[in-house]
Design an enzyme around this catalytic site. Structure first.
Site, PDB file in Angstrom:
ATOM      1  N   ASP A 252      34.470  41.362  45.512  1.00  0.00           N
ATOM      2  CA  ASP A 252      34.292  41.372  44.164  1.00  0.00           C
ATOM      3  C   ASP A 252      33.893  39.809  43.786  1.00  0.00           C
ATOM      4  O   ASP A 252      34.768  39.032  43.674  1.00  0.00           O
ATOM      5  CB  ASP A 252      35.816  41.735  43.245  1.00  0.00           C
ATOM      6  CG  ASP A 252      35.554  41.558  41.881  1.00  0.00           C
ATOM      7  OD1 ASP A 252      34.359  40.953  41.298  1.00  0.00           O
ATOM      8  OD2 ASP A 252      36.267  41.896  41.040  1.00  0.00           O
TER       9      ASP A 252
ATOM     10  N   LYS B 261      28.878  38.173  35.229  1.00  0.00           N
ATOM     11  CA  LYS B 261      29.245  36.784  34.619  1.00  0.00           C
ATOM     12  C   LYS B 261      27.551  36.218  35.042  1.00  0.00           C
ATOM     13  O   LYS B 261      26.588  36.422  34.412  1.00  0.00           O
ATOM     14  CB  LYS B 261      30.355  36.212  35.531  1.00  0.00           C
ATOM     15  CG  LYS B 261      31.523  36.755  34.844  1.00  0.00           C
ATOM     16  CD  LYS B 261      32.877  36.180  35.111  1.00  0.00           C
ATOM     17  CE  LYS B 261      34.071  36.910  34.344  1.00  0.00           C
ATOM     18  NZ  LYS B 261      35.023  37.524  34.928  1.00  0.00           N
TER      19      LYS B 261
ATOM     20  N   TYR C 178      41.898  40.369  39.694  1.00  0.00           N
ATOM     21  CA  TYR C 178      41.342  41.112  38.415  1.00  0.00           C
ATOM     22  C   TYR C 178      39.698  41.847  38.823  1.00  0.00           C
ATOM     23  O   TYR C 178      39.105  41.252  39.318  1.00  0.00           O
ATOM     24  CB  TYR C 178      41.218  40.354  37.206  1.00  0.00           C
ATOM     25  CG  TYR C 178      40.599  41.084  36.138  1.00  0.00           C
ATOM     26  CD1 TYR C 178      41.424  42.265  35.602  1.00  0.00           C
ATOM     27  CD2 TYR C 178      39.492  40.701  35.530  1.00  0.00           C
ATOM     28  CE1 TYR C 178      41.045  42.499  34.282  1.00  0.00           C
ATOM     29  CE2 TYR C 178      38.939  41.496  34.310  1.00  0.00           C
ATOM     30  CZ  TYR C 178      39.798  42.446  33.493  1.00  0.00           C
ATOM     31  OH  TYR C 178      39.589  43.139  32.573  1.00  0.00           O
TER      32      TYR C 178
HETATM   33  C1  LIG Z   1      35.569  39.103  34.755  1.00  0.00           C
HETATM   34  C2  LIG Z   1      35.817  39.747  36.012  1.00  0.00           C
HETATM   35  C3  LIG Z   1      35.638  41.326  36.072  1.00  0.00           C
HETATM   36  C4  LIG Z   1      35.347  42.047  34.985  1.00  0.00           C
HETATM   37  O1  LIG Z   1      33.901  41.738  34.499  1.00  0.00           O
HETATM   38  P1  LIG Z   1      33.764  42.206  32.934  1.00  0.00           P
HETATM   39  O2  LIG Z   1      32.187  41.883  32.888  1.00  0.00           O
HETATM   40  O3  LIG Z   1      34.660  41.392  32.211  1.00  0.00           O
HETATM   41  O4  LIG Z   1      34.031  43.518  32.655  1.00  0.00           O
HETATM   42  C5  LIG Z   1      35.897  41.911  37.365  1.00  0.00           C
HETATM   43  N1  LIG Z   1      35.916  41.164  38.600  1.00  0.00           N
HETATM   44  C6  LIG Z   1      36.258  39.760  38.485  1.00  0.00           C
HETATM   45  C7  LIG Z   1      36.553  38.993  39.843  1.00  0.00           C
HETATM   46  C8  LIG Z   1      36.132  39.108  37.221  1.00  0.00           C
HETATM   47  O5  LIG Z   1      36.300  37.814  37.144  1.00  0.00           O
END
Ligand SMILES: *Cc1c(COP(=O)(O)O)cnc(C)c1O
Length: 429
Positions: A238, A266, A143
């Site tokens: 990511d 995060k 994601y």
């Molecule tokens: C949570 C998450 C996102 C998206 O971040 P948001 O602050 O919710 O937009 C992108 N990549 C990874 C790996 C994530 O866990």
């Protein structure tokens, strides 16, 4: 037990789609009523009905030092007196960028944004602008936020809700998104061969956390690095989940791999809406106003968000023993869970790295989305609710990693292990 939450959920649905502002919170895949939270302190959440829970979500990662962590709360309070936003540069933004550069490997330049979604979306645009190519590869079950390009086989909430294709994403956008299974290097090589000189980027969660926790197999990340070097493809890590969680330098430091671009979210915001993308100077220079790849944000670098993130990262940088403690706690939990699951006789797999851990009701190794999805989701639902009743708040989906926070005590972990033992007895009888 959940009367007030039930009332609030009914009321919420009158004004908010599905009653929530982010889908997984609705408990749709596990059933039942989402708990409305009143407050949280340290390792504990308190709902509006006065129930207390040991929290394994930690706001999906950010609260790595526990809720309402005093230095962060104090810093926010003090900063708020100076106004909550200027829309003009501050010294604090430089301090934040310098701090990130001192912790994260391979970050020459860094741009702050307001979410992980924005960070990933901007990094992809930059990779495309820099290489002049359009396509990119992402992995099934990874994601990268909810930008259009990424909502193809996207794990997390989409997997939880069993959404295969997202209405509103045009075929043109989807056609530029190439996907293959995580941990399968041959599949990547095949895609690269079939799309020679058309691929701008490979974006990957270096440790996947959106299909449960899935570790990269030995040689996998090295293999991706080599392919990107050979084919002039930008490797984007990511690290929205892994950044500042697995180590001060995130997964890059843990796995000893250099990415070209890295995205954060995060933990970086200490619980405020913050994201960032950064990386090699030669690529980052293409971002406006230095270059023509446009990217902007009214609230980017917001002083309240920056002071929260800066205070949190400073704590993490100055006390690297935090990572050792988190590792020990999570290892202790893993061993305890391992014992009670083994004794229960039900097939299971526990994956863990650092303070990310997940339990899959499957006897098979869980290494990609297909193996994660083949686990027994019905059993997970029952386990989730049995744990909730006993005061342990797990992520309400089998497709999410659990995140430990350093406020958790050995008693909390023992409590969780005992709750699991009781829960398994209840649901397996
Ligand atoms: C949570 C998450 C996102 C998206 O971040 P948001 O602050 O919710 O937009 C992108 N990549 C990874 C790996 C994530 O866990």
């Amino acid at each position: 037990m959940y009367e007030k939450s039930k009332q609030l959920f009914t009321r919420a649905q009158e004004s908010i789609p599905g009653g929530v502002n982010s889908p997984v919170r609705a408990f749709k895949s596990v059933g039942g009523t989402p708990l409305f939270i009143e407050k949280a302190k340290g390792a504990y959440l308190y709902d509006v009905d006065g129930n207390k829970y040991v929290d394994y979500i930690a706001s999906w990662g950010p609260m790595i030092l526990g809720h309402a962590y005093e230095p962060v709360v104090k810093a926010i309070q003090e900063k708020a007196l100076y106004s909550t936003s200027y829309g003009a540069p501050t010294e604090l933004e430089i301090q934040m960028a310098e701090l990130i550069r001192s912790m994260a490997p391979n970050v020459d330049l860094i741009r702050m944004v307001s979410s992980g979604t924005e960070a990933c979306m901007s990094a992809l645009r930059l990779a495309r602008g820099y290489t002049g190519k359009n396509k990119f590869i992402k992995f099934e079950g990874c994601y990268h936020g909810h930008a259009d390009a990424f909502l193809v086989k996207a794990g997390s909430g989409l997997a939880t809700l069993n959404i295969q294709t997202v209405p509103g994403i045009t075929a043109g956008v989807a056609n530029d998104t190439l996907t293959c299974a995580y941990n399968n290097l041959a599949a990547v090589q095949q895609l690269v061969k079939e799309n020679k000189n058309e691929i701008a980027a490979i974006i990957v969660e270096p440790v996947a956390g959106n299909m449960g926790c899935i570790l990269p197999q030995p040689g996998y990340m090295e293999g991706l690095r080599n392919i990107c070097d050979a084919e002039n493809i930008v490797l984007i890590f990511d690290e929205v989940m892994t950044g500042f969680r697995l180590s001060p330098g995130g997964a890059q430091e843990c796995l000893h791999i250099n990415a070209d671009l890295v995205t954060y979210g995060k933990v970086i915001g200490g619980g405020m809406p913050v994201g960032a993308f950064g990386g090699k100077k030669g690529i980052m220079e293409h971002i406006a106003p230095l270059g023509n790849v446009y990217q902007a944000g009214t609230l980017s670098g917001n002083p309240i968000a920056m002071i929260a993130g800066y205070t949190m990262l400073t704590e993490l940088k100055n006390n690297p023993s935090i990572y050792k403690e988190l590792e020990e706690k999570t290892h202790y939990l893993q061993e305890g869970l391992d014992n009670v699951f083994k004794a229960s006789g039900t097939p299971y797999t526990i994956n863990r790295l650092g303070s990310m851990i997940s339990v899959h009701f499957s006897g098979q190794a869980v290494t990609d989305f297909a193996t994660a999805a083949s686990a027994n989701n019905e059993l997970f639902k029952k386990y989730f609710h049995a744990m909730l009743q006993r005061g342990v708040y797990l992520p309400p989906s089998a497709f999410e990693s659990w995140f430990l926070n350093n406020a958790l005590t050995k008693d909390d972990l023992d409590f969780t292990i005992r709750a699991t033992e009781e829960s398994l007895k209840e649901i397996l009888q």
